[in-house]
Design a protein around this motif. Structure first.
Motif, PDB file in Angstrom:
ATOM      1  N   ASP A  31      -4.731   8.152  -0.646  1.00  0.00           N
ATOM      2  CA  ASP A  31      -5.123   9.346  -1.341  1.00  0.00           C
ATOM      3  C   ASP A  31      -4.682  10.610  -0.915  1.00  0.00           C
ATOM      4  O   ASP A  31      -4.438  10.652   0.298  1.00  0.00           O
ATOM      5  N   ARG A  83       7.531   2.753  -7.121  1.00  0.00           N
ATOM      6  CA  ARG A  83       5.995   2.158  -7.247  1.00  0.00           C
ATOM      7  C   ARG A  83       5.855   1.020  -7.077  1.00  0.00           C
ATOM      8  O   ARG A  83       6.778   0.000  -7.557  1.00  0.00           O
ATOM      9  N   SER A 138      -7.918  -4.956  -5.794  1.00  0.00           N
ATOM     10  CA  SER A 138      -7.070  -4.223  -6.779  1.00  0.00           C
ATOM     11  C   SER A 138      -7.212  -4.611  -8.242  1.00  0.00           C
ATOM     12  O   SER A 138      -7.155  -5.830  -8.480  1.00  0.00           O
ATOM     13  N   SER A 196       2.586  -2.099  -7.570  1.00  0.00           N
ATOM     14  CA  SER A 196       1.462  -2.307  -7.907  1.00  0.00           C
ATOM     15  C   SER A 196       0.955  -3.454  -7.236  1.00  0.00           C
ATOM     16  O   SER A 196       1.459  -4.811  -7.723  1.00  0.00           O
ATOM     17  N   MET A 249      -6.001  11.450  -6.620  1.00  0.00           N
ATOM     18  CA  MET A 249      -4.508  11.391  -7.172  1.00  0.00           C
ATOM     19  C   MET A 249      -4.072  12.963  -7.109  1.00  0.00           C
ATOM     20  O   MET A 249      -2.944  13.073  -7.093  1.00  0.00           O
ATOM     21  N   THR A 271      -2.339   5.167  -3.887  1.00  0.00           N
ATOM     22  CA  THR A 271      -3.224   5.856  -4.875  1.00  0.00           C
ATOM     23  C   THR A 271      -4.404   4.725  -4.971  1.00  0.00           C
ATOM     24  O   THR A 271      -4.260   3.651  -5.708  1.00  0.00           O
ATOM     25  N   SER A 272      -5.766   4.986  -4.277  1.00  0.00           N
ATOM     26  CA  SER A 272      -6.629   4.026  -4.478  1.00  0.00           C
ATOM     27  C   SER A 272      -7.124   3.661  -5.848  1.00  0.00           C
ATOM     28  O   SER A 272      -7.219   2.679  -6.342  1.00  0.00           O
ATOM     29  N   HIS A 273      -7.092   4.969  -6.820  1.00  0.00           N
ATOM     30  CA  HIS A 273      -7.551   4.644  -8.152  1.00  0.00           C
ATOM     31  C   HIS A 273      -7.136   6.186  -8.726  1.00  0.00           C
ATOM     32  O   HIS A 273      -6.741   6.931  -8.004  1.00  0.00           O
ATOM     33  N   PHE A 274      -6.974   6.190 -10.138  1.00  0.00           N
ATOM     34  CA  PHE A 274      -6.603   7.058 -10.790  1.00  0.00           C
ATOM     35  C   PHE A 274      -7.627   8.461 -11.262  1.00  0.00           C
ATOM     36  O   PHE A 274      -7.849   8.893 -12.249  1.00  0.00           O
ATOM     37  N   ASP A 285      -0.183   1.294  -5.894  1.00  0.00           N
ATOM     38  CA  ASP A 285      -1.277   1.383  -6.666  1.00  0.00           C
ATOM     39  C   ASP A 285      -2.073   0.388  -7.390  1.00  0.00           C
ATOM     40  O   ASP A 285      -1.333  -0.929  -6.816  1.00  0.00           O
ATOM     41  N   HIS A 286      -2.927   0.255  -8.211  1.00  0.00           N
ATOM     42  CA  HIS A 286      -3.448  -1.051  -8.826  1.00  0.00           C
ATOM     43  C   HIS A 286      -3.082  -1.538 -10.170  1.00  0.00           C
ATOM     44  O   HIS A 286      -3.143  -2.368 -10.625  1.00  0.00           O
ATOM     45  N   TYR A 320       2.443  11.861 -12.418  1.00  0.00           N
ATOM     46  CA  TYR A 320       2.117  10.713 -11.528  1.00  0.00           C
ATOM     47  C   TYR A 320       3.437   9.864 -11.627  1.00  0.00           C
ATOM     48  O   TYR A 320       4.183   9.274 -10.713  1.00  0.00           O
TER      49      TYR A 320
END
Length: 335
Positions: free
Chosen positions: A47, A130, A151, A132, A86, A78-81, A103-104, A122
């Motif tokens: 993050d 990237r 995730s 996921s 972020m 990125t733990s979450h959006f 990311d997830h 992003y």
């Protein structure tokens, strides 16, 4: 000349010790930014704090990267959006090379139209780099094992060690289902030798429950970064108490997180020795804040210097936590 000599003499205390896994909890005022640097000098950052016109959070992270004596971030998660996690990434990517973005997947839950430009930015920043991740996958950070435990709303499907019923599950209570992106947070377990550190991002209450019941899928850890800044929508006792952390770190802001209920859950955790905070929770009271020696920042955001907390751990399980505001350090041994 004398001043320069004194500064040089003080410098070793700030630099990462040889052979240590160093974790910097960077103050982004109620957002999140956790930097991990291995003895092999590879870096992982979870993050990047908020988007701001002055790039405050990106600059604070860049300063921590420089302090850790690395020149790039090998893996950015990125733990979450959400904007507090972020928002600072585009500015950070302009300051420091980032090799891989994790990311997830796709943002979960209803999207605010105002989020569209942030999402497009992003995708542009992470294009071609990237990944996921799914629970059970490992991030190949040299010098430490980084295992994804959560995730995109999915969790580890079996305990990491010997399975046994979690005694804190029978009395556990669930909350309203979380249909937003918090419940989809990436969470990971870092292991180096005997030392274990868990960061679950903003994983919310019911998902924490699922990770802990009927058996704890993670087991014991030495250090736990409390979920969701210490807000009441996370911090399920059955998870926190099953982890039995010796040290807990809370990445709260002066007026974000640090809820009395979350504080009390941590304080009741079996075997807890110390609770460290990035900020004094000014909306709470003295009984629901830890010892000031263990708090990096005491005042309101407008007056905040952005002090950090740092952990330095060795493979034999010895680790030290340091408060940059005061220079106060305390050492521990993994149990």
């Amino acid at each position: 000349m004398r001043t320069a000599l004194l500064l040089l003499l003080g410098l070793p205390a700030l630099l990462p010790a040889a052979g240590t896994l160093d974790i910097y909890f960077v103050d982004v005022e109620g957002g999140a930014a956790t930097l991990i640097v291995t003895p092999q000098k590879e870096a992982l950052l979870m993050d990047a704090g908020w988007r701001r016109g002055d790039d405050r959070d990106a600059k604070r992270i860049a300063a921590a990267v420089k302090l850790a004596s690395v020149e790039k971030i090998d893996y950015f998660i990125t733990s979450h959006f959400h904007g507090d996690h972020m928002g600072g990434l585009p500015a950070l990517a302009g300051l420091i090379p980032i090799c891989k973005f994790i990311d997830h997947g796709e943002p979960a839950g209803p999207r605010n139209p105002r989020f569209a430009p942030q999402w497009e930015t992003y995708l542009k920043v992470t294009q071609g780099k990237r990944w996921s991740v799914k629970p059970g996958e490992k991030i190949p950070l040299k010098g430490a094992t980084v295992l994804v435990v959560a995730s995109d709303g999915q969790l580890l499907d079996k305990p990491l060690g010997r399975a046994s019923p979690n005694p804190f599950c029978p009395d556990a209570k669930l909350k309203e289902p979380d249909t937003g992106d918090d419940a989809h947070s990436v969470g990971f377990l870092v292991t180096m030798g005997k030392f274990r550190f868990l960061d679950l991002g903003d994983l919310s209450w019911n998902k924490e429950h699922e990770l802990a019941c009927p058996e704890s899928r993670v087991g014991r850890v030495d250090v736990f970064q409390v979920s969701m800044h210490g807000m009441d929508r996370a911090g399920a006792p059955e998870l926190v108490w099953s982890l039995k952390p010796e040290v807990v770190v809370m990445n709260n802001g002066p007026r974000k997180g640090g809820a009395p209920g979350a504080y009390e859950v941590v304080r009741k955790s079996p075997g807890l020795e110390d609770f460290w905070q990035l900020h004094y929770a000014v909306q709470s009271d003295a009984q629901h804040n830890t010892d000031e020696r263990l708090i990096a920042n005491l005042g309101e955001e407008k007056d905040c210097a952005g002090n950090w907390l740092k952990i330095s751990a060795t493979a034999d399980g010895k680790y030290t936590v340091t408060n940059s505001r005061t220079g106060f350090s305390k050492s521990y041994i993994a149990r």
